[in-house]
Scaffold this active site. Structure first.
Site, PDB file in Angstrom:
ATOM      1  N   TYR A  65       0.837  -1.198   0.000  1.00  0.00           N
ATOM      2  CA  TYR A  65       0.000   0.000   0.000  1.00  0.00           C
ATOM      3  C   TYR A  65       0.870   1.247   0.000  1.00  0.00           C
ATOM      4  O   TYR A  65       1.545   1.563   0.983  1.00  0.00           O
ATOM      5  CB  TYR A  65      -0.929   0.022   1.207  1.00  0.00           C
ATOM      6  CG  TYR A  65      -2.039  -1.003   1.145  1.00  0.00           C
ATOM      7  CD1 TYR A  65      -2.323  -1.684  -0.024  1.00  0.00           C
ATOM      8  CD2 TYR A  65      -2.807  -1.284   2.267  1.00  0.00           C
ATOM      9  CE1 TYR A  65      -3.350  -2.618  -0.078  1.00  0.00           C
ATOM     10  CE2 TYR A  65      -3.837  -2.210   2.228  1.00  0.00           C
ATOM     11  CZ  TYR A  65      -4.093  -2.879   1.055  1.00  0.00           C
ATOM     12  OH  TYR A  65      -5.106  -3.808   1.005  1.00  0.00           O
ATOM     13  N   HIS A 140      -1.922 -12.098   0.712  1.00  0.00           N
ATOM     14  CA  HIS A 140      -2.682 -11.066   0.001  1.00  0.00           C
ATOM     15  C   HIS A 140      -3.326 -11.612  -1.271  1.00  0.00           C
ATOM     16  O   HIS A 140      -4.481 -11.320  -1.572  1.00  0.00           O
ATOM     17  CB  HIS A 140      -1.758  -9.889  -0.331  1.00  0.00           C
ATOM     18  CG  HIS A 140      -2.466  -8.610  -0.562  1.00  0.00           C
ATOM     19  ND1 HIS A 140      -1.844  -7.381  -0.519  1.00  0.00           N
ATOM     20  CD2 HIS A 140      -3.762  -8.331  -0.857  1.00  0.00           C
ATOM     21  CE1 HIS A 140      -2.712  -6.418  -0.766  1.00  0.00           C
ATOM     22  NE2 HIS A 140      -3.887  -6.971  -0.983  1.00  0.00           N
ATOM     23  N   SER A 219     -13.621  -3.209   0.590  1.00  0.00           N
ATOM     24  CA  SER A 219     -14.441  -2.415  -0.338  1.00  0.00           C
ATOM     25  C   SER A 219     -15.936  -2.643  -0.114  1.00  0.00           C
ATOM     26  O   SER A 219     -16.691  -2.850  -1.070  1.00  0.00           O
ATOM     27  CB  SER A 219     -14.076  -2.738  -1.792  1.00  0.00           C
ATOM     28  OG  SER A 219     -12.747  -2.387  -2.068  1.00  0.00           O
ATOM     29  N   LEU A 221     -18.093  -0.576   0.506  1.00  0.00           N
ATOM     30  CA  LEU A 221     -18.844   0.550  -0.054  1.00  0.00           C
ATOM     31  C   LEU A 221     -18.604   0.675  -1.559  1.00  0.00           C
ATOM     32  O   LEU A 221     -18.761   1.758  -2.140  1.00  0.00           O
ATOM     33  CB  LEU A 221     -18.463   1.851   0.660  1.00  0.00           C
ATOM     34  CG  LEU A 221     -18.765   1.872   2.162  1.00  0.00           C
ATOM     35  CD1 LEU A 221     -18.314   3.183   2.789  1.00  0.00           C
ATOM     36  CD2 LEU A 221     -20.252   1.643   2.418  1.00  0.00           C
ATOM     37  N   GLY A 222     -18.225  -0.450  -2.191  1.00  0.00           N
ATOM     38  CA  GLY A 222     -18.035  -0.424  -3.646  1.00  0.00           C
ATOM     39  C   GLY A 222     -16.982   0.566  -4.092  1.00  0.00           C
ATOM     40  O   GLY A 222     -17.154   1.253  -5.085  1.00  0.00           O
ATOM     41  N   GLY A 224     -16.201   3.321  -2.824  1.00  0.00           N
ATOM     42  CA  GLY A 224     -16.725   4.687  -2.730  1.00  0.00           C
ATOM     43  C   GLY A 224     -18.002   4.924  -3.506  1.00  0.00           C
ATOM     44  O   GLY A 224     -18.652   5.953  -3.336  1.00  0.00           O
ATOM     45  N   PHE A 225     -18.397   3.944  -4.325  1.00  0.00           N
ATOM     46  CA  PHE A 225     -19.598   4.107  -5.150  1.00  0.00           C
ATOM     47  C   PHE A 225     -20.835   4.321  -4.297  1.00  0.00           C
ATOM     48  O   PHE A 225     -21.679   5.163  -4.612  1.00  0.00           O
ATOM     49  CB  PHE A 225     -19.777   2.869  -6.040  1.00  0.00           C
ATOM     50  CG  PHE A 225     -21.074   2.858  -6.798  1.00  0.00           C
ATOM     51  CD1 PHE A 225     -21.232   3.638  -7.930  1.00  0.00           C
ATOM     52  CD2 PHE A 225     -22.138   2.064  -6.387  1.00  0.00           C
ATOM     53  CE1 PHE A 225     -22.428   3.629  -8.638  1.00  0.00           C
ATOM     54  CE2 PHE A 225     -23.333   2.048  -7.086  1.00  0.00           C
ATOM     55  CZ  PHE A 225     -23.481   2.837  -8.219  1.00  0.00           C
ATOM     56  N   PHE A 226     -20.975   3.568  -3.200  1.00  0.00           N
ATOM     57  CA  PHE A 226     -22.173   3.681  -2.375  1.00  0.00           C
ATOM     58  C   PHE A 226     -22.138   4.899  -1.459  1.00  0.00           C
ATOM     59  O   PHE A 226     -23.097   5.151  -0.738  1.00  0.00           O
ATOM     60  CB  PHE A 226     -22.370   2.405  -1.557  1.00  0.00           C
ATOM     61  CG  PHE A 226     -22.661   1.201  -2.411  1.00  0.00           C
ATOM     62  CD1 PHE A 226     -23.762   1.173  -3.244  1.00  0.00           C
ATOM     63  CD2 PHE A 226     -21.822   0.104  -2.409  1.00  0.00           C
ATOM     64  CE1 PHE A 226     -24.029   0.081  -4.054  1.00  0.00           C
ATOM     65  CE2 PHE A 226     -22.075  -1.004  -3.209  1.00  0.00           C
ATOM     66  CZ  PHE A 226     -23.184  -1.013  -4.040  1.00  0.00           C
ATOM     67  N   GLY A 229     -21.984   7.810  -5.485  1.00  0.00           N
ATOM     68  CA  GLY A 229     -22.699   7.586  -6.733  1.00  0.00           C
ATOM     69  C   GLY A 229     -22.006   8.241  -7.907  1.00  0.00           C
ATOM     70  O   GLY A 229     -20.781   8.170  -8.058  1.00  0.00           O
TER      71      GLY A 229
END
Length: 354
Positions: A65, A140, A219, A221-222, A224-226, A229
């Site tokens: 990371y 990983h 992930s 929240l997808g 950051g998608f959820f 949007g």
């Protein structure tokens, strides 16, 4: 639940080997890059301290990371160093999860589970984190050129030597999980799991529950998608590798944003945010599940923890799941699908004898 912290973030037993963690963990990857430029170290340490003070104890990092630049070459391995600085003097309050197995050489991405590499990675992570023992050490990605028993054998030695406490796998199929667990108990399996990524539910989740293995959704929240949007795509900075994900490509995203719109409407009815609703769905999967949403902002962290108070009925769960059922979501979930769990079978141990 197995009791609470002073700040009422519930704690759970993750797996059946004795590891206890907060009900929600914190994914730390984006603090050091990948989703755009790395964030200022003082701000990230402040966020980490806030999370710990709030009662979140599981901090998730990895030896790869760091900042990913446009030429697909990784820079200094900074995330573990950041975590090490943040937990100085408060080591006993947290459980550190880190990973090995993905490596970049001359800009090329590879997977390695060879014993000497396992040991070298562990020693290097311990040094960067500035700790004596890693609480949860994940493979990983699975090295499909090597029997999983070989990798696990070295991890077992590291447990016996006190360098790691518990072993985890990331993106592993059911048969690989079983074979690894037969060498040494697996405490947790980390998988991408969210409302629009549910392929693990048929085999991987039941296998983990049969064997007493905890599940750590990344992930949730997808990516950051959820949370945002359609606004997510508009706000992605240069260097954010989400731009490469198939689901965020224009030809797919125009369709996928309709999913967010439905979730947004339901969230308004429930009196919460879309991200809280999506995270609550994961939390309602069971008390053996510890999602690790990532963020670089305290307000977003507070919002994520607030999902713990969102209650969903069976009908709510079904309604949410209907939004992403079948082939509603367009595009693969990952850039490197070839190294996800669907391609994680390894050769039989007997192949080494031939």
């Amino acid at each position: 639940m197995e009791g609470t912290t002073p700040f009422d973030v519930p704690r759970i037993k993750l797996g059946s080997q004795g590891l206890e963690v907060s009900r929600v963990g914190l994914g730390c990857m984006s603090m050091s890059g990948n989703y755009g430029p790395p964030k200022p170290e003082p701000e990230m340490i402040k966020l980490l301290h806030h999370a710990i003070d709030t009662g979140v104890t599981l901090l998730d990092t990895s030896d790869v990371y760091t900042l990913l630049d446009t030429s697909d070459v990784y820079g200094p391995l900074t995330n573990e160093i950041l975590i090490g600085k943040a937990i100085k003097g408060i080591r006993e309050k947290v459980q550190i999860a880190t990973k090995f197995g993905i490596r970049f050489e001359d800009g090329n991405r590879g997977i390695c589970g060879e014993p000497a590499y396992v040991r070298a990675c562990c020693e290097a992570s311990l040094k960067r984190l500035d700790i004596d023992c890693i609480d949860l050490y994940y493979v990983h990605r699975i090295d499909t050129q090597l029997p999983i028993e070989v990798t696990m054998g070295e991890l077992k030695k590291l447990v016996e030597e006190g360098k790691i406490k518990y072993i985890g796998l990331s993106e592993a199929c059911a048969s690989t999980i079983r074979r690894a667990h037969a060498v040494h108990p697996i405490t947790a399996v980390q998988m991408e799991w969210s409302l629009w990524t549910r392929d693990l539910e048929e085999e991987v989740v039941p296998t983990c529950r049969e064997l007493g293995i905890g599940i750590v959704p990344y992930s949730p929240l997808g990516r950051g998608f959820f949370s945002a949007g359609a606004k997510l795509i508009e706000s992605l900075p240069d260097g954010d590798f989400r731009k490469n994900f198939p689901r965020f490509k224009p030809e797919n995203f125009e369709h996928n944003k309709q999913v967010f719109e439905k979730i947004n409407l339901m969230a308004a009815r429930k009196g919460c945010t879309p991200s809280q609703l999506a995270l609550a769905w994961i939390l309602h999967q069971g008390d053996d599940v510890c999602p690790i949403p990532g963020t670089t902002k305290i307000e977003n962290f507070n919002e994520n923890v607030g999902a713990l108070s969102v209650k969903l009925t069976v009908e709510d769960m079904k309604e949410l799941e209907s939004y992403t059922s079948g082939d509603v979501v367009k595009g693969e979930r990952h850039v490197y699908m070839s190294s996800t769990w669907i391609n994680s079978e390894t050769p039989p141990l007997s192949s080494l004898e031939s």
